[in-house]
Design an enzyme around this catalytic site. Structure first.
Site, PDB file in Angstrom:
ATOM      1  N   ALA A  73      18.260   8.675  17.092  1.00  0.00           N
ATOM      2  CA  ALA A  73      17.729   9.590  16.086  1.00  0.00           C
ATOM      3  C   ALA A  73      17.696  11.005  16.677  1.00  0.00           C
ATOM      4  O   ALA A  73      17.829  11.178  17.881  1.00  0.00           O
ATOM      5  CB  ALA A  73      16.320   9.161  15.684  1.00  0.00           C
ATOM      6  N   GLN A  75      15.364  13.087  17.410  1.00  0.00           N
ATOM      7  CA  GLN A  75      14.407  13.229  18.521  1.00  0.00           C
ATOM      8  C   GLN A  75      14.443  11.993  19.433  1.00  0.00           C
ATOM      9  O   GLN A  75      13.403  11.508  19.885  1.00  0.00           O
ATOM     10  CB  GLN A  75      12.998  13.465  17.985  1.00  0.00           C
ATOM     11  N   SER A  76      15.627  11.500  19.737  1.00  0.00           N
ATOM     12  CA  SER A  76      15.762  10.303  20.571  1.00  0.00           C
ATOM     13  C   SER A  76      15.365  10.563  22.028  1.00  0.00           C
ATOM     14  O   SER A  76      15.906  11.461  22.678  1.00  0.00           O
ATOM     15  CB  SER A  76      17.223   9.839  20.526  1.00  0.00           C
ATOM     16  N   ASN A  77      14.454   9.746  22.521  1.00  0.00           N
ATOM     17  CA  ASN A  77      14.091   9.806  23.943  1.00  0.00           C
ATOM     18  C   ASN A  77      15.178   9.168  24.794  1.00  0.00           C
ATOM     19  O   ASN A  77      15.391   9.554  25.944  1.00  0.00           O
ATOM     20  CB  ASN A  77      12.775   9.063  24.184  1.00  0.00           C
ATOM     21  N   ALA A  79      18.358   9.379  24.162  1.00  0.00           N
ATOM     22  CA  ALA A  79      19.412  10.393  24.316  1.00  0.00           C
ATOM     23  C   ALA A  79      19.069  11.329  25.482  1.00  0.00           C
ATOM     24  O   ALA A  79      19.909  11.597  26.345  1.00  0.00           O
ATOM     25  CB  ALA A  79      19.562  11.189  23.021  1.00  0.00           C
TER      26      ALA A  79
END
Ligand SMILES: *Cc1c(COP(=O)(O)O)cnc(C)c1O
Length: 338
Positions: A73, A75-77, A79
Site C-alpha cells: 500500500a 504507506q507500506s512499512n 516497502a
C-alpha cells in the site's frame, strides 16, 4: 529446527527487547501485559519486515539479483524496510504502491514511509486500489528481464515460506527470552495482514511445543480468509523447513472484528489505542496495524478474555513512521495537540 541451514543476511538488531507494560496493565485492570519490541529491529526505524528480509535478501543475493521488486500500500512499512535493505546491500529497488485508501493529501501520498522509500534510493510507481499487484509485479519483472536485468520479486509483506522463516526464528527468540526471564507466556497477540508473521510464529511455537497460543488481530481480510491464508502459508513453511505436518487449523486463530471500514482506514479504537500507549507507556503504535491490533487486545481485555494472573505478550510489529501519513486521524492538523 536448524535455521542456520538457510541463507541469511544480518539486517536487524536482535534479540529485540521483551518488556513489561506496568502502567498500561494497571490502567486496564487486566492481565499482566508485556511487549515484544519488533518495532526496534533497527533497519530504517525498524519493524517486522526486517526479520523476513534477512532470509529473502539472502536468497536474492544467492540468485544473483541486481534489482529487487516488491509491492505494498502507499504507506507500506514493508516497502520502506525493503528499500533500506537494498540500500545496505547495494541492490537497486523498485516498489509498486497500491492506492488502497483513496487518500490524496500530501501527508499520506508523500510523507512517512513514502519519503523514506525515496531517501533509501528506491524508485516507485503507483497502481490503483484493487489492482492485481502480483500480476503487476510479474509484468514489470518481465520488462526488466527483457532489458537484461535480474529482478528478484518479493511478494507483498514479504510473506512466503522464505520470509516466514524470520518469524520462525522470532518464535525461538521469544521462547528462549521468556525462559531466561522465568516468564510464563499465556498468550501472544499481534496485528496480522499478509500472514507471514503469524504463519512463522505459529510454525515456530508449535514446533517448539511451547504451548503458547497466538491470536492475530486482522487489519484487512475477513476472519475465514485470514485464517485460511495463515494456515496455507504455515503449511508451506513447514514443508520448506522439512518438518512433518505439525500445524493444525486449530493453531491458527484470527479475530477480524477491528478492521473498521477497511485496510488503512482509521477507527476510533485505533486512535484511542495509539493515544493510550503513547500516554501510558511512551510507546508509539501505528495507524494501520499495531494500533488496530492493540485496539483489539484492549477490547478483548474489557470483555474478560484473559485472567488477571495471565501474561499476555503483544508483539509490536512497528510502523510508527506511518503516523506521519495520518495527521488528521489524531486531530493534530490545524488543532493543538492535547
Ligand atoms: C506488515 C505489518 C504487519 C503484518 O504482518 P504480516 O506478516 O503482513 O501479517 C503488522 N504490523 C506492521 C507495522 C506491518 O508493517
Amino acid at each position: 529446527m536448524n535455521l542456520a541451514r538457510f541463507p541469511r543476511v544480518r539486517l536487524g538488531h536482535m534479540p529485540t527487547p521483551l518488556e513489561p507494560m506496568d502502567r498500561l496493565s494497571k490502567h486496564l485492570g487486566g492481565p499482566r501485559l508485556w511487549i515484544k519490541r519488533d518495532d526496534c529491529t533497527g533497519l530504517s526505524t525498524g519493524g517486522n519486515k526486517t526479520r523476513k528480509l534477512e532470509f529473502l535478501m539472502a536468497d536474492a543475493l544467492a540468485q544473483g539479483a541486481d534489482i529487487v521488486l516488491t509491492q505494498g500500500a502507499t504507506q507500506s512499512n514493508h516497502a520502506r524496510q525493503t528499500a533500506a535493505a537494498c540500500a545496505k546491500l547495494g541492490l537497486a529497488c523498485h516498489i509498486l504502491l497500491e492506492d488502497r485508501t483513496g487518500y490524496t493529501d500530501a501527508a499520506y501520498t508523500q510523507s512517512g514511509n513514502v519519503l523514506m522509500d525515496k531517501l533509501h534510493g528506491a524508485t516507485t510507481s503507483r497502481r490503483p486500489g484493487g489492482a492485481d499487484m502480483q500480476a503487476e509485479m510479474e509484468a514489470v519483472a518481465e520488462t526488466m528481464r527483457a532489458e537484461g536485468r535480474k529482478p528478484y520479486v518479493i511478494p507483498g509483506g514479504g510473506s512466503n515460506p522464505i520470509g516466514a522463516l524470520g518469524y520462525v526464528n522470532a518464535a525461538q527468540e521469544l521462547v528462549t527470552q521468556a525462559s531466561d526471564m522465568g516468564l510464563r507466556i499465556d498468550h501472544l497477540v499481534h496485528a496480522t495482514g499478509s500472514a507471514g508473521t503469524q504463519a512463522g510464529l505459529v510454525v515456530g511455537l508449535v514446533a517448539l511445543n511451547s504451548g503458547i497460543p497466538v491470536l492475530g488481530i486482522g487489519v484487512r481480510a475477513p476472519k475465514p480468509r485470514q485464517e485460511a491464508n495463515v494456515l496455507a502459508l504455515a503449511e508451506k513453511t513447514i514443508a520448506h523447513l522439512g518438518l512433518p505436518a505439525l500445524v493444525k487449523a486449530e493453531h491458527v486463530v484470527a479475530n477480524c472484528d477491528y478492521v473498521g471500514q477497511g485496510y488503512g482506514i482509521p477507527t476510533q479504537g485505533m486512535v484511542d489505542a495509539v493515544r493510550l500507549l503513547a500516554e501510558q507507556e511512551g510507546i508509539l503504535l501505528d495507524p494501520v496495524y499495531s494500533g488496530k491490533g492493540m485496539a483489539g487486545l484492549i477490547d478483548l481485555i474489557g470483555k474478560g478474555m484473559f485472567r488477571p494472573d495471565e501474561n499476555v505478550v503483544f508483539l509490536h510489529t512497528g510502523g510508527q513512521v506511518g503516523l506521519f501519513g495520518y495527521p488528521d486521524a489524531f486531530g493534530l492538523a490545524g488543532d493543538l495537540p492535547r
